[in-house]
Design a protein around this motif. Structure first.
Motif, PDB file in Angstrom:
ATOM      1  N   PHE A 242      -4.695  -7.236   1.023  1.00 49.42           N
ATOM      2  CA  PHE A 242      -5.074  -7.205  -0.281  1.00 49.42           C
ATOM      3  C   PHE A 242      -4.559  -6.251  -1.264  1.00 49.42           C
ATOM      4  O   PHE A 242      -3.955  -4.992  -0.753  1.00 49.42           O
ATOM      5  N   VAL A 243      -4.504  -6.310  -2.546  1.00 44.78           N
ATOM      6  CA  VAL A 243      -4.053  -5.553  -3.344  1.00 44.78           C
ATOM      7  C   VAL A 243      -5.088  -5.518  -4.809  1.00 44.78           C
ATOM      8  O   VAL A 243      -5.772  -6.218  -4.813  1.00 44.78           O
ATOM      9  N   SER A 244      -5.141  -4.258  -5.083  1.00 43.79           N
ATOM     10  CA  SER A 244      -6.049  -3.979  -6.385  1.00 43.79           C
ATOM     11  C   SER A 244      -5.243  -3.817  -7.469  1.00 43.79           C
ATOM     12  O   SER A 244      -4.296  -3.345  -7.844  1.00 43.79           O
ATOM     13  N   ILE A 245      -6.005  -4.458  -8.672  1.00 43.62           N
ATOM     14  CA  ILE A 245      -5.398  -4.092  -9.870  1.00 43.62           C
ATOM     15  C   ILE A 245      -6.093  -3.034 -10.504  1.00 43.62           C
ATOM     16  O   ILE A 245      -7.542  -3.046 -10.576  1.00 43.62           O
ATOM     17  N   GLY A 246      -5.643  -1.886 -10.511  1.00 41.91           N
ATOM     18  CA  GLY A 246      -6.144  -0.716 -10.788  1.00 41.91           C
ATOM     19  C   GLY A 246      -6.148   0.352  -9.611  1.00 41.91           C
ATOM     20  O   GLY A 246      -6.615  -0.214  -8.573  1.00 41.91           O
ATOM     21  N   ARG A 247      -5.969   1.597  -9.887  1.00 42.13           N
ATOM     22  CA  ARG A 247      -6.213   2.433  -8.597  1.00 42.13           C
ATOM     23  C   ARG A 247      -7.707   2.636  -8.331  1.00 42.13           C
ATOM     24  O   ARG A 247      -8.526   2.514  -9.073  1.00 42.13           O
ATOM     25  N   ARG A 248      -7.815   2.729  -6.883  1.00 42.12           N
ATOM     26  CA  ARG A 248      -9.269   2.849  -6.421  1.00 42.12           C
ATOM     27  C   ARG A 248      -9.418   3.920  -5.498  1.00 42.12           C
ATOM     28  O   ARG A 248      -8.288   4.048  -4.574  1.00 42.12           O
ATOM     29  N   ASP A 249     -10.318   4.748  -5.277  1.00 44.26           N
ATOM     30  CA  ASP A 249     -10.414   5.693  -4.501  1.00 44.26           C
ATOM     31  C   ASP A 249     -11.435   5.327  -3.175  1.00 44.26           C
ATOM     32  O   ASP A 249     -12.301   4.326  -3.222  1.00 44.26           O
ATOM     33  N   SER A 250     -10.836   5.687  -2.063  1.00 45.32           N
ATOM     34  CA  SER A 250     -11.439   5.355  -0.787  1.00 45.32           C
ATOM     35  C   SER A 250     -11.209   6.324   0.117  1.00 45.32           C
ATOM     36  O   SER A 250     -10.120   6.863   0.272  1.00 45.32           O
ATOM     37  N   THR A 251     -12.074   6.771   0.783  1.00 52.74           N
ATOM     38  CA  THR A 251     -12.229   7.799   1.850  1.00 52.74           C
ATOM     39  C   THR A 251     -11.679   7.302   3.235  1.00 52.74           C
ATOM     40  O   THR A 251     -11.174   8.216   4.239  1.00 52.74           O
ATOM     41  N   SER A 252     -11.562   6.079   3.438  1.00 52.26           N
ATOM     42  CA  SER A 252     -11.187   5.790   4.735  1.00 52.26           C
ATOM     43  C   SER A 252      -9.679   4.824   4.739  1.00 52.26           C
ATOM     44  O   SER A 252      -9.352   4.561   5.992  1.00 52.26           O
ATOM     45  N   ARG A 253      -9.165   4.578   3.714  1.00 49.29           N
ATOM     46  CA  ARG A 253      -7.937   3.862   3.794  1.00 49.29           C
ATOM     47  C   ARG A 253      -7.149   4.088   2.527  1.00 49.29           C
ATOM     48  O   ARG A 253      -7.522   4.250   1.226  1.00 49.29           O
ATOM     49  N   GLN A 254      -5.810   3.535   2.622  1.00 50.59           N
ATOM     50  CA  GLN A 254      -4.991   3.711   1.518  1.00 50.59           C
ATOM     51  C   GLN A 254      -5.011   2.308   0.687  1.00 50.59           C
ATOM     52  O   GLN A 254      -4.892   1.375   1.559  1.00 50.59           O
ATOM     53  N   ILE A 255      -5.102   1.841  -0.419  1.00 48.09           N
ATOM     54  CA  ILE A 255      -5.411   0.927  -1.014  1.00 48.09           C
ATOM     55  C   ILE A 255      -4.150   0.416  -2.028  1.00 48.09           C
ATOM     56  O   ILE A 255      -3.941   1.048  -2.778  1.00 48.09           O
ATOM     57  N   PRO A 256      -3.355  -0.535  -1.623  1.00 54.19           N
ATOM     58  CA  PRO A 256      -2.364  -0.944  -2.393  1.00 54.19           C
ATOM     59  C   PRO A 256      -2.751  -1.305  -3.915  1.00 54.19           C
ATOM     60  O   PRO A 256      -3.660  -1.750  -4.003  1.00 54.19           O
ATOM     61  N   TYR A 257      -2.002  -1.004  -4.728  1.00 51.15           N
ATOM     62  CA  TYR A 257      -2.327  -1.396  -6.118  1.00 51.15           C
ATOM     63  C   TYR A 257      -1.360  -1.450  -7.135  1.00 51.15           C
ATOM     64  O   TYR A 257      -0.315  -1.131  -6.952  1.00 51.15           O
ATOM     65  N   VAL A 258      -1.692  -2.150  -8.327  1.00 52.21           N
ATOM     66  CA  VAL A 258      -0.763  -2.408  -9.485  1.00 52.21           C
ATOM     67  C   VAL A 258      -1.599  -1.699 -10.621  1.00 52.21           C
ATOM     68  O   VAL A 258      -2.903  -2.172 -10.781  1.00 52.21           O
ATOM     69  N   ASP A 259      -1.175  -0.742 -11.437  1.00 51.58           N
ATOM     70  CA  ASP A 259      -1.776  -0.094 -12.420  1.00 51.58           C
ATOM     71  C   ASP A 259      -0.897   0.022 -13.551  1.00 51.58           C
ATOM     72  O   ASP A 259       0.200  -0.139 -13.526  1.00 51.58           O
ATOM     73  N   VAL A 260      -1.580   0.312 -14.886  1.00 47.31           N
ATOM     74  CA  VAL A 260      -0.867   0.256 -16.039  1.00 47.31           C
ATOM     75  C   VAL A 260      -0.615   2.037 -16.059  1.00 47.31           C
ATOM     76  O   VAL A 260      -1.463   2.811 -15.726  1.00 47.31           O
TER      77      VAL A 260
ATOM     78  N   GLY B 113      -1.620  -8.806 -13.420  1.00 47.02           N
ATOM     79  CA  GLY B 113      -1.925  -9.867 -12.432  1.00 47.02           C
ATOM     80  C   GLY B 113      -0.804 -10.561 -11.706  1.00 47.02           C
ATOM     81  O   GLY B 113      -0.858 -10.751 -10.464  1.00 47.02           O
ATOM     82  N   ARG B 114       0.101 -10.806 -12.503  1.00 44.59           N
ATOM     83  CA  ARG B 114       1.527 -11.361 -11.714  1.00 44.59           C
ATOM     84  C   ARG B 114       2.030 -10.461 -10.706  1.00 44.59           C
ATOM     85  O   ARG B 114       2.347 -10.952  -9.680  1.00 44.59           O
ATOM     86  N   ARG B 115       2.238  -9.115 -11.221  1.00 46.93           N
ATOM     87  CA  ARG B 115       2.895  -8.409 -10.091  1.00 46.93           C
ATOM     88  C   ARG B 115       1.940  -8.041  -9.042  1.00 46.93           C
ATOM     89  O   ARG B 115       2.408  -7.755  -7.972  1.00 46.93           O
ATOM     90  N   ALA B 116       0.702  -7.983  -8.992  1.00 49.56           N
ATOM     91  CA  ALA B 116      -0.240  -8.243  -7.871  1.00 49.56           C
ATOM     92  C   ALA B 116      -0.033  -9.003  -6.964  1.00 49.56           C
ATOM     93  O   ALA B 116      -0.011  -8.787  -5.667  1.00 49.56           O
ATOM     94  N   VAL B 117       0.100 -10.180  -7.247  1.00 43.10           N
ATOM     95  CA  VAL B 117       0.616 -11.125  -6.406  1.00 43.10           C
ATOM     96  C   VAL B 117       1.942 -11.038  -5.612  1.00 43.10           C
ATOM     97  O   VAL B 117       1.877 -11.275  -4.557  1.00 43.10           O
ATOM     98  N   TYR B 118       2.749 -10.597  -6.538  1.00 37.37           N
ATOM     99  CA  TYR B 118       4.158 -10.504  -5.876  1.00 37.37           C
ATOM    100  C   TYR B 118       4.134  -9.133  -4.875  1.00 37.37           C
ATOM    101  O   TYR B 118       4.597  -9.143  -3.762  1.00 37.37           O
ATOM    102  N   LEU B 119       3.198  -8.283  -5.131  1.00 36.72           N
ATOM    103  CA  LEU B 119       3.117  -7.097  -4.175  1.00 36.72           C
ATOM    104  C   LEU B 119       2.458  -7.635  -2.847  1.00 36.72           C
ATOM    105  O   LEU B 119       2.802  -6.960  -1.943  1.00 36.72           O
ATOM    106  N   LEU B 120       1.392  -8.323  -3.072  1.00 40.11           N
ATOM    107  CA  LEU B 120       0.670  -8.852  -2.024  1.00 40.11           C
ATOM    108  C   LEU B 120       1.548  -9.524  -1.058  1.00 40.11           C
ATOM    109  O   LEU B 120       1.358  -9.427   0.276  1.00 40.11           O
ATOM    110  N   ALA B 121       2.526 -10.214  -1.568  1.00 34.71           N
ATOM    111  CA  ALA B 121       3.600 -10.935  -0.856  1.00 34.71           C
ATOM    112  C   ALA B 121       4.672  -9.958  -0.067  1.00 34.71           C
ATOM    113  O   ALA B 121       5.100 -10.461   1.151  1.00 34.71           O
ATOM    114  N   ARG B 122       4.572  -8.789  -0.485  1.00 39.61           N
ATOM    115  CA  ARG B 122       5.540  -7.786   0.071  1.00 39.61           C
ATOM    116  C   ARG B 122       5.061  -6.987   1.173  1.00 39.61           C
ATOM    117  O   ARG B 122       5.583  -6.219   1.773  1.00 39.61           O
ATOM    118  N   LEU B 123       3.778  -6.929   1.329  1.00 37.70           N
ATOM    119  CA  LEU B 123       2.811  -6.138   2.171  1.00 37.70           C
ATOM    120  C   LEU B 123       3.182  -6.564   3.665  1.00 37.70           C
ATOM    121  O   LEU B 123       3.480  -7.510   4.019  1.00 37.70           O
TER     122      LEU B 123
END
Length: 253
Positions: free
Chosen positions: A75-93, A214-224
């Motif tokens: 999964f990829v997040s649009i916007g950074r998210r805080d998580s105590t248990s994992r690193q969350i891939p994201y695309v942000d402005v 949105g576009r970049r999030a899908v491309y990042l998802l494909a590269r994980l």
């Protein structure tokens, strides 16, 4: 065909609509189907197999992330998210860079006092305000913060430039100043961090590239997976008509 899930609990069209369009565009080009869902309950049924998921809004919580992880769904997040248990891939402005650019432009025109209008309501808002304060100090201007639009106070303390986080505040300030007979941008320059696509006032500021996120999030998802699964996208500067050098003969009103 692979199937990409989009987790979004937005019930009304809004800021997420352009991002969703960008997701759909990239998914189509990649030959993937798209499933818009408000929850992940169906994942446990095995009826639908997702090849990946884009977290479109801010309501995704640790339970959602655990569900995706348990089922080995990247999964990829649009916007950074805080998580105590994992690193969350994201695309942000890259809002911080955008705010620095606006402050630098106002300072270069001779503005000595700049007010930032906005009430921090999350990580992105806090980063914008922090970026404003750092940029004001770096540019040698007096940077002030106000949670709301108060034209009388701005006039009283001699402010000549305002940066509004939200376009509604910027529009309201322009209209209020002009009703009072003030020239915008001569006596008061007004900028916003989110110039709408349909802007009737010619606001100067930044345009948020939501479709591109949105576009970049899908491309990042494909590269994980990858070592640095994070991407920042620059805002577009919109010249508009509400920024100029301050009038040297401005008097008190």
């Amino acid at each position: 065909m692979s199937l990409i899930g989009v987790l979004s609990r937005d019930s009304l069209p809004g800021e997420s609509t352009p991002a969703l369009a960008g997701i759909g565009h990239a998914a189509h080009r990649a030959g993937s189907g798209l499933l818009l869902c408000a929850d992940l309950d169906f994942v446990d049924t095995r009826d639908v197999a997702l090849s990946g998921c884009v977290l479109l809004d801010r309501t995704a919580d640790e339970q959602d992330l655990a569900c995706l992880t348990d089922h080995a769904i990247p999964f990829v997040s649009i916007g950074r998210r805080d998580s105590t248990s994992r690193q969350i891939p994201y695309v942000d402005v890259d809002y911080a860079a955008g705010v620095r650019d606006l402050v630098a432009r106002t300072a270069a025109l001779g503005h000595q006092q700049v007010v930032y209008i906005g009430l921090p309501s999350g990580r992105a808002s806090a980063e914008r305000l922090h970026g404003f304060r750092a940029a004001a100090e770096a540019c040698g201007v007096k940077g002030l913060h106000a949670p709301a639009v108060w034209l009388d106070q701005l006039v009283r303390i001699g402010v000549t430039a305002v940066i509004a986080e939200h376009p509604d505040d910027a529009s309201a300030l322009v209209r209020a100043a002009r009703r009072r007979g003030m020239s915008v941008p001569g006596e008061l320059s007004v900028l916003t961090l989110d110039v709408p696509e349909t802007d009737l006032l010619g606001l100067t500021g930044l345009r948020v590239p939501r479709w591109e996120t949105g576009r970049r999030a899908v491309y990042l998802l494909a590269r994980l997976p990858q070592k640095r699964p994070h991407e920042l996208i620059a805002c577009e500067f919109v010249e508009g008509t509400t920024l100029s050098a301050p009038e040297g003969h401005r008097g008190n009103r």
